[in-house]
Design a protein around this motif. Structure first.
Motif, PDB file in Angstrom:
ATOM      1  N   GLU A  10      -6.037  -1.791  -5.723  1.00 14.74           N
ATOM      2  CA  GLU A  10      -6.958  -1.646  -4.785  1.00 14.74           C
ATOM      3  C   GLU A  10      -8.033  -2.774  -4.710  1.00 14.74           C
ATOM      4  O   GLU A  10      -8.200  -3.384  -3.733  1.00 14.74           O
TER       5      GLU A  10
ATOM      6  N   SER B 204       1.130   4.078  -3.118  1.00 20.26           N
ATOM      7  CA  SER B 204       0.793   5.534  -2.570  1.00 20.26           C
ATOM      8  C   SER B 204       1.733   6.554  -3.385  1.00 20.26           C
ATOM      9  O   SER B 204       1.215   7.514  -3.984  1.00 20.26           O
ATOM     10  N   GLU B 205       2.868   6.003  -4.111  1.00 20.46           N
ATOM     11  CA  GLU B 205       3.870   6.618  -4.787  1.00 20.46           C
ATOM     12  C   GLU B 205       3.344   6.904  -6.318  1.00 20.46           C
ATOM     13  O   GLU B 205       3.669   7.318  -7.239  1.00 20.46           O
TER      14      GLU B 205
ATOM     15  N   ARG C  46      -2.689   8.791  -9.367  1.00 18.17           N
ATOM     16  CA  ARG C  46      -4.005   8.359  -9.311  1.00 18.17           C
ATOM     17  C   ARG C  46      -4.975   9.141 -10.289  1.00 18.17           C
ATOM     18  O   ARG C  46      -6.057   9.011 -10.099  1.00 18.17           O
TER      19      ARG C  46
ATOM     20  N   ARG D  98       0.898  -1.426   0.072  1.00 25.36           N
ATOM     21  CA  ARG D  98      -0.013  -0.063   0.060  1.00 25.36           C
ATOM     22  C   ARG D  98       0.796   1.071   0.157  1.00 25.36           C
ATOM     23  O   ARG D  98       0.580   2.285  -0.823  1.00 25.36           O
ATOM     24  N   GLU D  99       1.858   1.194   0.805  1.00 23.46           N
ATOM     25  CA  GLU D  99       2.750   2.360   0.819  1.00 23.46           C
ATOM     26  C   GLU D  99       3.454   2.671  -0.505  1.00 23.46           C
ATOM     27  O   GLU D  99       3.658   3.808  -0.999  1.00 23.46           O
TER      28      GLU D  99
END
Lengths: 346, 503
Positions: free
Chosen positions: B122, B99-100, B103, B95-96
């Motif tokens: 996701e 995040s990069e 989106r 997940r981390e």
């Protein structure tokens, strides 16, 4: 004395050296700035902000991404979408593995896109995926060919019925012109293409009004690569006499047919009528290899697809059928159409 | 520039400071250029190094995805706690890393692919979570179905990640090549710039040091001229206020002092030379006068002694007049033998008295003699033997004039700043030419004087010219004698003018 003083305060040689140095430094600074900017441009991580950002993400899914028809439709669609704050992705275009239309549709649903434009077909799998997309609140527009059993929001395409009538009209006219007696007519259509079925039916309806024609229908399996080409050759080789008129109901079949006629030197004995979506067919019309062809307005098709999604997005409703204009291409007007096409792509 | 130059000139700025200023300036420029080049090139290298960073991250993302899938599969197979913990740990990491990813809907295939990877991820994590939950709930058909679903998604994701990685690597390789080319170009530009700056600074150093050294070279050139003995040069212009300016100022002062000193020495030497010449002339005149006199009076000592013996004889024979005569003659010669250069006016009058007595005896009292003396001035010092030659001259011009008794008168008066000694006679007088000849004799020409002395050698007196010359030398004045004669037979008046100095 004054002259001496002036000479003391201002030495032209030193002045030139200082000016050269300043110019060198300024040029270097500008050069460095330019170089840094260009390096930043190539450093992808720093350039996201330099790209345009849109609100909507649509995906277009077709059977032949490399097909020129779909490339054109995609370009027109994306061009129009960009103006309307949307971006159209050509599904599977950048993937190293090849995926079927259904798999790409699955990926698009999982990627939670804002809309899907898909080349429909009669398969239940695609209908099911379209329904799943709708369940996930993703609007779906079918293009060129429809998936009538699905819950797709809209269909953007051509009227197979009208095109079939147009083909029939052309054949009758050719017979009436009296240049050559026309009795045997061969109709080539792709296997599993609903729209072509409609075309075929309306074509037959028009031809049946004149009872002088012998109509031979051949269904070409174009589901696998190169199969259409081989099938058409088989048809031509196995025939004792070539038909007077060959009517091809798709762009791909038209291309294969005229190539085969050239190869077997049967161009002069047969009038070829087809669908002109690619440059090759347009070129063949100009050369007289194809008597006439039905062309679709690809730009209108691309725009209508995006428009349908945007309309649904904005209003929640959209027409189920959106028809695209067709044009009859013959040797008289092909030059102008090619010119317009090139102009449009410029 | 002019302001800075003005300030440098206004305030004393040492050469050391100037040289240091130039060095610091040049070093600063070079340092700035170097630092600028270094920073730019360094930043470019960093950017180049960043080119493949996204490839590394995508590889790591894929590794983490496979770890998540592996842990989930392991848990579904074994249902052990470690697998579950590992699963959640990897999901967290995944997940981390997600995040990069981008989106947003950004124009560009890489960004769109990242967005798709994010969204599919996701969905994938939701799917795996459900599988884990179903496993824990022992719902075998459901977790099997979720497992198949997640496996399909993992296949999509790996395909997406690999495709993105591949596309990025291709683009990055192209970018890397371009960047390397640009970097090489930049390095060349840096070197050229550095060379230009170094060249310019070298020229500036040359110009600056030339400017600093220019006053020193000008001073050196002037000093060389002065050393060659030519002191008459223009003072060196002082353009700076540094050490060279100070030295130049001192040099100019020194040059001025030397010139003034040399002028003073030359003047003193000239004055000394004039004095020496004057003294020499004086001595020469005196010697010449004495010589002339002695030559005319053979062996005066012998004569003087003889005269004394004669006087003794006359006294023994009671011949009073003879005794007196001889005594006067003896006095006259004694005066001469004493050889005093400077005497009082009364001494001069006394010798004139002796002379007149002797002359009167010679001419049997045909000469009358009178004196009118202003006594206050008789103590005035004068060169010796100035009156007797004048009186002798008057005697010579007076005696022998037919039908007239010769008379000589002497008067001494004070008139304004002068003492006037007048010797008058009633003789045959002097012509204008003779007077002019006597008075206009050039006093400074010693040789002419000697010539004159030699010419007059045959005469009885030491001569008026000798007297005039000595008076002029002694009193440093031109107008020392006036001769007046009304004409032939009307006598002559000779006036000696002595400057009166009040003691």
């Amino acid at each position: 004395m004054d002259g001496e003083k002036k000479r003391k305060w201002f030495d032209p040689f030193i002045g030139i050296i200082i000016v050269i140095s300043i110019v060198a430094v300024v040029v270097t600074v500008i050069n460095f700035t330019e170089v840094r900017n260009s390096i930043d441009m190539y450093c992808d991580s720093k350039t996201a902000e330099q790209h345009d950002v849109y609100s909507h993400h649509y995906v277009i899914l077709t059977d032949g991404n490399e097909n020129e028809l779909w490339k054109d439709i995609y370009n027109y669609a994306n061009e129009y979408a960009n103006v309307n704050d949307a971006y159209v992705e050509k599904a599977g275009d950048n993937l190293i593995e090849e995926y079927s239309k259904a798999e790409l549709m699955d990926m698009a649903i999982l990627a939670d896109v804002d809309g899907i434009i898909v080349e429909g077909d009669d398969s239940g799998e695609l209908s099911m995926l379209i329904d799943r997309a709708r369940d996930n609140d993703i609007p779906v527009v079918t293009v060129m060919t429809d998936s009538p059993e699905s819950m797709r929001n809209s269909y953007v395409g051509i009227s197979g019925y009208d095109i079939g009538l147009e083909f029939g009209e052309r054949v009758v006219n050719l017979a009436d012109e009296g240049g050559k007696e026309i009795h045997e007519i061969m109709i080539l259509l792709s296997k599993g293409e609903n729209s072509q079925n409609t075309m075929y039916l309306s074509l037959m309806e028009r031809l049946s009004r004149d009872c002088n024609f012998d109509v031979d229908v051949r269904i070409i399996d174009s589901t696998t690569s190169f199969s259409a080409d081989e099938a058409i050759r088989d048809v031509l080789i196995n025939m004792n006499n070539v038909p007077d008129v060959m009517v091809c109901l798709s762009d791909g079949i038209t291309k294969s047919a005229y190539q085969s006629l050239i190869e077997y030197n049967k161009v002069k004995g047969t009038y070829l009528l087809g669908v002109a979506l690619s440059d090759e067919v347009f070129s063949a019309v100009r050369k007289g290899l194809v008597k006439c062809a039905i062309s679709v307005d690809k730009k209108q098709m691309g725009i209508n697809c995006v428009d349908a999604l945007l309309e649904y997005e904005n209003t929640g409703y959209v027409s189920e059928y959106i028809m695209v204009d067709t044009t009859l291409v013959n040797i008289e007007n092909v030059g102008g159409l090619i010119y317009d096409k090139n102009k449009g792509s410029d | 520039m002019i302001k800075i130059k003005g300030l440098i000139n206004k305030y004393r700025v040492s050469i050391r400071f100037r040289v240091m200023l130039i060095c610091i300036g040049i070093m600063s420029v070079l340092m700035l250029v170097n630092v600028y080049n270094y920073v730019n090139i360094n930043e470019m290298i960093e950017n180049i190094n960043l080119v493949y960073v996204n490839n590394f991250r995508l590889n790591e993302l894929k590794e983490e995805l496979l770890s998540v899938q592996s842990c989930m599969t392991e848990y579904l197979e074994n249902k052990n706690t470690d697998s579950m913990e590992n699963y959640y740990r990897h999901v967290q990491i995944y997940r981390e890393m997600m995040s990069e990813l981008n989106r947003d809907v950004i124009d560009g295939q890489f960004y769109i692919m990242e967005k798709n990877i994010f969204n599919i991820s996701e969905a994938y994590i939701e799917c795996t979570d459900r599988a884990i939950e179903y496993k824990r709930g022992r719902n075998a058909p459901k977790y099997r179905m979720e497992y198949l679903q997640s496996d399909k998604m993992k296949r999509y994701l790996t395909s997406y990640i690999d495709s993105l990685n591949n596309s990025r690597f291709k683009a990055n390789s192209d970018n890397h090549k371009i960047m390397i080319d640009v970097l090489e170009y930049t390095q060349k530009i840096s070197i050229i710039t550095l060379l230009i700056v170094i060249g310019s600074t070298l020229i500036l150093i040359y110009a600056a040091t030339t400017r600093i050294m220019f006053p020193l070279r000008r001073l050196a050139a002037t000093a060389e001229i002065v050393a060659g003995g030519k002191l008459d040069v223009e003072p060196v212009e002082i353009t700076t206020n540094d050490e060279i300016g100070v030295v130049t100022k001192a040099f100019n002062k020194m040059l001025f002092s030397i010139r003034a000193y040399i002028d003073k020495i030359t003047e003193n030497m000239e004055r000394e030379r004039i004095l020496q010449e004057k003294e020499l002339l004086m001595n020469t005149h005196l010697k010449e006068a004495q010589l002339n006199y002695l030559q005319s009076q053979i062996n005066p000592h012998f004569l003087f002694n003889t005269l004394n013996a004669g006087a003794q004889l006359a006294m023994m024979e009671d011949a009073g007049k003879t005794y007196e005569y001889i005594q006067n003659v003896a006095e006259f010669y004694r005066y001469n033998i004493n050889n005093n250069k400077i005497v009082s006016l009364s001494d001069e009058l006394e010798i004139v008295d002796n002379y007149m007595y002797i002359i009167n005896v010679r001419y049997s009292g045909d000469l009358s003699y009178s004196k009118d003396i202003y006594e206050d001035v008789t103590s005035v010092l004068v060169p010796s033997m100035i009156l007797q030659p004048i009186v002798e001259n008057s005697v010579r011009y007076s005696v022998g004039v037919v039908g007239r008794k010769a008379h000589i008168s002497i008067s001494i008066t004070r008139e304004d700043d002068y003492i006037c000694i007048r010797v008058s006679d009633n003789g045959k007088g002097m012509t204008e030419d003779t007077i002019n000849e006597v008075l206009n004799e050039d006093r400074s020409e010693l040789n002419d004087y000697k010539h004159d002395i030699q010419n007059k050698h045959g005469s009885n007196g030491v001569g008026l010219k000798n007297v005039i010359a000595r008076l002029r030398l002694y009193f440093e004045a031109d107008n020392v004698m006036e001769i007046y004669s009304e004409g032939s037979g009307k006598g002559t008046q000779i006036t000696v003018l002595i400057p009166y100095i009040d003691c």
